[in-house]
Design an enzyme around this catalytic site. Sequence first.
Site, PDB file in Angstrom:
ATOM      1  N   ASN A  27      27.598   8.444 -43.381  1.00  0.00           N
ATOM      2  CA  ASN A  27      26.523   9.429 -42.702  1.00  0.00           C
ATOM      3  C   ASN A  27      27.329   8.983 -41.535  1.00  0.00           C
ATOM      4  O   ASN A  27      27.957   7.854 -40.678  1.00  0.00           O
ATOM      5  CB  ASN A  27      25.751   8.119 -42.721  1.00  0.00           C
ATOM      6  CG  ASN A  27      24.347   9.225 -40.814  1.00  0.00           C
ATOM      7  OD1 ASN A  27      25.510  10.472 -39.911  1.00  0.00           O
ATOM      8  ND2 ASN A  27      23.545   8.782 -40.586  1.00  0.00           N
ATOM      9  N   HIS A 112      16.304  11.282 -40.938  1.00  0.00           N
ATOM     10  CA  HIS A 112      17.243   9.838 -40.407  1.00  0.00           C
ATOM     11  C   HIS A 112      16.102   9.722 -39.466  1.00  0.00           C
ATOM     12  O   HIS A 112      15.333  10.137 -38.900  1.00  0.00           O
ATOM     13  CB  HIS A 112      18.487  10.637 -39.480  1.00  0.00           C
ATOM     14  CG  HIS A 112      18.961   9.038 -39.872  1.00  0.00           C
ATOM     15  ND1 HIS A 112      18.920   8.983 -38.432  1.00  0.00           N
ATOM     16  CD2 HIS A 112      20.251   8.130 -40.357  1.00  0.00           C
ATOM     17  CE1 HIS A 112      19.505   7.555 -39.032  1.00  0.00           C
ATOM     18  NE2 HIS A 112      20.892   6.678 -40.207  1.00  0.00           N
ATOM     19  N   GLU A 185      15.131   3.034 -45.492  1.00  0.00           N
ATOM     20  CA  GLU A 185      16.354   2.745 -43.765  1.00  0.00           C
ATOM     21  C   GLU A 185      15.566   2.404 -42.850  1.00  0.00           C
ATOM     22  O   GLU A 185      14.989   3.077 -42.119  1.00  0.00           O
ATOM     23  CB  GLU A 185      17.326   3.801 -43.687  1.00  0.00           C
ATOM     24  CG  GLU A 185      18.165   4.147 -44.258  1.00  0.00           C
ATOM     25  CD  GLU A 185      19.492   4.408 -42.922  1.00  0.00           C
ATOM     26  OE1 GLU A 185      20.063   4.950 -43.740  1.00  0.00           O
ATOM     27  OE2 GLU A 185      19.514   5.816 -42.672  1.00  0.00           O
ATOM     28  N   GLY A 191      21.844  -0.144 -37.609  1.00  0.00           N
ATOM     29  CA  GLY A 191      23.279  -0.414 -36.340  1.00  0.00           C
ATOM     30  C   GLY A 191      22.797  -1.629 -35.767  1.00  0.00           C
ATOM     31  O   GLY A 191      22.702  -2.068 -34.947  1.00  0.00           O
ATOM     32  N   SER A 232      22.768  -1.666 -41.581  1.00  0.00           N
ATOM     33  CA  SER A 232      23.385  -2.640 -41.659  1.00  0.00           C
ATOM     34  C   SER A 232      24.607  -2.745 -42.730  1.00  0.00           C
ATOM     35  O   SER A 232      23.971  -3.885 -43.064  1.00  0.00           O
ATOM     36  CB  SER A 232      22.987  -3.566 -41.167  1.00  0.00           C
ATOM     37  OG  SER A 232      22.320  -3.279 -39.584  1.00  0.00           O
TER      38      SER A 232
END
Length: 274
Positions: A27, A112, A185, A191, A232
Amino acid sequence: MITETFQRKILMKKKASRRSRILVTANWKMAFLPNEAEALTREIAAIQVSDQLDVVLCPSFTALEGVAKTLAGTRILLGAQDVFWQARGAYTGEVSAEELRAVGCSYVIIGHSERRREYNENDQMINRKVLAGLAYGLSVILCVGESSDERRQNIHHARVSRQVHEALRNVPPPRYGQELVIAYEPIWAIGSGYPAERDQVITMAGVIQQALVDVFGVQISQEATRIIYGGSVVPENVKGFVDQENIQGVLLGKASQYASSFSTILGKFSSARI
Ligand code: PGA
């Protein structure tokens, strides 16, 4: 003439192997201009990728066409980061599933958490996008995941299960050649540099698997769906998240945006068995 049943049988045979393959999805978010995305694609296309791996690159809309050209003749597939649910019409700024197909996409990421957060995408909108993506022949990577608050309150399993059920409302089983991927996720892991723990991911994969069975039954969920993890993921931890039985791949943000880390990750899955 090939009958519908016969076609279904061949399809099932082919699909049966899906879960024995690993999916690595990149992504790229809004990280690259088209020429930068193409340059990175050229580097990635030069990497030796195991036959057991499915690799999907998801650049920005503006880079899709150039990346598609760069990928021509390789086994790497192209995906988009979003899609609109309408087919055509006066929808300024939106991009349809048919348009994505026309530039060579075979996958699309839907729901997302960055879109849920920034654009208030809710489960109903995501459901419409999933329906449209599948109807136009795209494979869908549906993102689900809880916030840290929801985990603290111990409602994370219910939350994710509901996201899957809502997103798949009235969704027919994926057709020949298509698949439905659920990307777990957790919002707090994206992140942040703090990935989920392996056990947390495996437990949630069980919750997602149950939701898929509720919606499609055992056979279709085995044949036409995969569950992957994102948040991550880096070369050092990627193997811990993939075990074929529960989690059949990863969705990478940062780690896919550098040829070196992406290549290391692909290299970790270079043997048929993991
Ligand atoms: P990250 O992003 O790997 O940088 O955490 C994952 C994602 O947003 O899909």
